[in-house]
Write a protein that holds these residues in place. Structure first.
Motif: not given
Length: 646
Positions: A482-487, A497-499, A507-509, A518-519
Motif C-alpha cells: 500500500t505504500s505506492s504503485s510506483s517506485k 509522521r513519515i512522508v 507525497l504521502k504522509w 494520514a494524508r
C-alpha cells in the motif's frame, strides 16, 4: 469571561470545532494560550484521524453482543460514548449500556487514544502544528529559478542537487545550497529578511566546480552530476563548507566566499554522500568502494592534499601498481582488504546514513549504513572501518534512508493499529532502548517502505540471541502493498509522521506504523489536494499521465525537539531534479518562481485572456485524464468471453 478559571475555558473548548478554537485565539492573550493547549489539539488530531474512522467502521461488527468477544465490548462502548466521537448508532446506546460504569468507559477512551498516539514519552510535540500539518491546505512555493548569465537568451538553468545550511544554534535552516548546470553554486534564502524569502541571495562565478578551465569547456552541462545521484550535496554548517560531488571529484566550497577551497579525486564516480557533521568524517560512496573523507587531514601548507597525492595513496593500497594500465585497472577491482577504502562486491550505493553509537552525535564513533542497487543494507562501525560489521537483508533496491531515535516493534505497531494494546504494553514498547532505521525504494516495480528496529550495541561480555549484526532486532516491517504503485524516491520524518514521495508525483504522509495513511497530495499541477479519479482512486489520473513534476529528494527545514519556533514553520524542501520548492500548509502560496521575474505591465484584458487559457488547459487535461481512467477500467472487460466463444 477573563475571570473564569483556565480549566473551565479549556473544558468548554472541547465542545468547539477546530475553526472555532482558532477564532477564539484572537480574543485575548489568555485565550490564545489556552486555545493552543497541547492536550486539546492532541484530542482534535485523534478525533479527525483515519485511526478513529477505521474503528468506527468496525462498530457494525462489534455492536452485536451475541457475535462479540468480551474483550471488544469495552471498545465498542468507548467508541459509542467517547468525547467528540460519533454516537449515532442506537444499538450502542441502549439503556443497559448507558447505565454502565462511566469510569470504565473513560479508561477505555484513554487506552484507545494511547494506541493511536504516535509520539514517544520523551518527544516534544506541538499538537497545534500537528493538526495544521494533517488538515490544513497545502501549497508549494517555488524558489527563484537561476538563469544563464553568460547567454544572451538568459535561459533557465537546472538545479543539480540540494543541501540545507543551518546556522549553529538555530532551529530553522536559513539557506539552500545547490550546484547549477554551468558549474556554479547558488544560495537561496529560506528566512524573510526584507521580503527576500525564496530569492537568490548569492551565486558564485561559473565553473568553480570543474577541475580546470579546459575541462569546463569540454564538459557538457548534463554531465555535471552523475545521472541518478540524488545525495550529491552535503553541507557542514559548523565549518560553513559545502561538499559537492561532481563525477569523480569531491569539491569543497566555502559558503562565505563561494569559492572552491579543496578538491579530492576518487578512482570511481561518486554516487552518494553522507551527512556532514564536523568533526565526524564524511562518508563518500563511489561505484565500487566507500571512503572516509576527514577534513582535518591536511598537508603542512594547510590545504587538502593534491589530486596526484590522493591518487598515489589509493594506488599504494593495490598490488602491482607498476604494471600496465590494464593491469592497474584490474587491481582496482580486486576485492582484497584495504586499510583505506571498503570494497563493494556490488555497484551503486545511493544513500549513506550516519547513526551515533550513543546519545552524543559528536563523539566520532557510531555506525554507517549504506543502501543502494543491491539487496542488503551494509553496516559499518566507523571505529573499525573498512571492516564490514554486518548486513540487513532487504531484497529491494533502496535509494533513500532516514532514522528515528526511538524504538520500533512491528508486532506492537500492528496491534496498536487495531487498538488492542493496553497502556502498560504501549509504555513498555515505547520506553525500551533502540532506534528505527527507515528506508524506501523499489521492489518488483512497486514502492517499498521498510522499517527496521535497531537495538543498542550489547556489551562485549553480553551475548543476546535476539540481536544480530548491526544491532538488528527481530522487528522488521516491509510495506510493499500500500505504500505506492510506483517506485518510492525519498523518505523523511515530518513531525510525528513519515512522508514519502513516489515516481508519480505523489507525497504521502503515513503514521509511524508505516501503513496508516494520514494524508496524500500531488505536486503535478500545484494542486491543493491530489485529484481523485472517477472510481475514487486518489492520484490515479496523474500516475500514468507522464506529466508534471516528481520529488526525488525531501528535507525538513526544522530540527526536531525545538519548542521556541514559530507556529506552522515545519516546512518541507522539495527538489524535482530541475527546481526547488518549499511546501507549507497555507491556503495560498507566499511566492513562486515568477514572483522574482521582472515582467512588463499587462492590461486587464491580457490578464483575463491568460487566466482563461490556463483554465481551459487545466479543464481539458482533467477531462483527458478522467477519460484515461475509464479506458483503463474498461480494458479487458468481456475479452475472456469473446475468446472462449471464438
Amino acid at each position: 469571561m477573563e475571570n473564569l478559571p483556565a480549566e473551565i475555558i479549556l473544558y468548554c473548548c472541547k465542545f468547539l470545532e477546530p475553526h472555532e478554537i482558532v477564532t477564539l485565539q484572537h480574543v485575548c492573550r489568555k485565550f490564545l494560550l489556552i486555545a493552543r493547549d497541547d492536550a486539546l489539539w492532541r484530542q482534535q488530531c485523534f478525533e479527525k484521524s483515519s485511526f478513529v474512522e477505521r474503528l468506527r467502521r468496525r462498530r457494525e461488527i462489534l455492536a452485536d453482543d451475541s457475535f462479540q468477544e468480551p474483550r471488544f465490548q469495552n471498545l465498542a462502548r468507548a467508541l459509542a460514548s467517547g468525547n467528540g466521537l460519533d454516537s449515532g448508532d442506537s444499538r450502542l446506546t441502549e439503556p443497559r449500556q448507558v447505565a454502565r460504569d462511566l469510569k470504565e468507559q473513560s479508561n477505555e477512551r484513554i487506552r484507545i487514544l494511547a494506541n493511536w498516539d504516535p509520539s514517544y514519552p520523551d518527544e516534544k510535540v506541538r499538537w497545534y502544528d500537528e493538526f495544521i500539518a494533517r488538515h490544513a491546505p497545502i501549497t508549494t512555493n517555488w524558489l527563484q529559478q537561476p538563469r544563464n548569465l553568460e547567454s544572451s537568451q538568459r535561459e533557465h538553468l537546472e538545479i543539480r542537487g540540494m543541501g540545507l545550511y543551518t546556522e549553529p544554534g538555530d532551529s530553522e535552516s536559513s539557506l539552500v545550497v545547490s550546484p547549477l548546470d554551468d558549474g556554479s553554486v547558488c544560495l537561496w534564502s529560506l528566512v524573510d529578511p526584507r521580503g527576500r524569502k525564496g530569492s537568490i541571495i548569492a551565486r558564485s562565478r561559473p565553473g568553480i566546480l570543474f577541475s580546470s578551465e579546459i575541462s569546463q569547456k569540454q564538459t557538457q552541462a548534463p554531465k555535471l552530476i552523475t545521472p541518478g545521484v540524488t545525495e550529491c550535496v552535503s553541507v557542514d554548517s559548523i565549518r560553513k563548507i559545502a561538499y559537492i560531488a561532481v563525477q569523480n571529484d569531491l569539491v569543497e566550497v566555502d559558503l562565505q566566499t563561494l569559492s572552491s577551497v579543496g578538491r579530492e579525486t576518487f578512482p570511481f564516480a561518486i554516487t552518494a554522500l553522507s551527512e556532514a557533521k564536523y568533526p565526524v568524517p564524511l562518508t563518500v560512496g563511489t561505484n565500487l568502494a566507500l571512503y572516509l573523507h576527514d577534513p582535518r587531514t591536511r598537508t603542512s601548507s594547510g590545504h587538502l592534499a593534491s589530486d596526484n597525492d590522493r591518487l598515489d595513496s589509493y594506488a599504494a593500497t593495490f598490488p602491482s601498481t607498476k604494471s600496465t594500465k590494464s593491469s592497474s585497472f584490474r587491481n582496482l577491482l580486486n576485492p582484497e582488504p584495504s586499510p583505506v577504502y571498503a570494497h563493494l562486491s556490488e555497484t551503486g550505493p545511493l544513500s549513506i546514513l550516519h547513526l551515533p553509537s550513543s546519545g552524543n552525535e559528536w563523539d566520532g564513533n557510531g555506525e554507517i549504513y549504506v543502501a543502494g542497487r543491491f539487496s542488503s543494507i551494509l553496516n559499518y562501525d566507523r571505529r573499525y572501518f573498512p571492516k564490514l560489521r554486518g548486513t540487513i537483508h532487504s531484497g529491494a533496491r533502496l535509494c533513500s534512508m532516514t532514522s528515528l531515535p526511538y524504538p520500533f516493534a512491528s508486532m506492537e505497531k500492528d496491534l496498536a493499529r487495531r487498538g488492542e494494546l493496553s497502556i502498560e504494553q504501549l509504555w513498555e514498547a515505547k520506553t525500551r532502548p533502540g532506534k528505527t532505521l527507515i528506508a524506501c525504494g523499489e521492489y518488483n516495480s512497486k514502492g517499498s517502505l521498510e522499517m527496521y528496529g535497531l537495538s543498542p550495541i550489547p556489551h562485549l561480555t553480553t551475548v543476546s540471541s535476539d540481536v544480530k549484526a548491526g544491532g538488528l532486532q527481530n522487528s522488521v516491517m516491509k510495506n510493499r502493498q500500500t505504500s505506492s504503485s510506483s517506485k518510492l524516491l525519498s523518505v523523511s520524518n515530518h513531525g510525528t509522521r513519515i512522508v514519502i514521495s513516489d515516481g508519480s508525483g505523489n507525497l504521502k504522509w503515513l503514521e509511524r506504523d508505516g501503513f496508516t495513511e494520514a494524508r496524500k497530495w500531488n505536486i503535478a499541477h500545484d494542486s491543493v489536494e491530489a485529484p481523485q479519479g472517477i472510481f475514487g482512486t486518489v492520484g490515479d489520473s496523474y500516475m500514468n499521465s507522464g506529466s508534471g513534476d516528481i520529488v526525488i529528494k525531501m528535507s525538513n527545514t526544522l530540527q526536531s525537539g525545538q519548542s521556541d519556533r514559530p507556529v506552522n514553520e515545519d516546512n518541507l524542501l522539495l527538489w524535482t531534479g530541475e527546481k526547488i520548492g518549499l511546501l507549507n500548509f497555507s491556503s495560498k502560496p507566499g511566492f513562486n518562481s515568477e514572483s522574482f521575474e521582472e515582467k512588463a505591465p499587462r492590461t486587464q484584458e491580457e490578464a483575463r485572456i491568460e487566466r482563461e487559457e490556463q483554465t481551459y488547459s487545466q479543464t481539458m487535461r482533467q477531462a483527458l485524464e478522467k477519460n484515461a481512467d475509464e479506458v483503463r477500467f474498461m480494458r479487458g472487460l468481456g475479452l475472456g468471453i469473446r475468446g472462449s466463444q471464438s
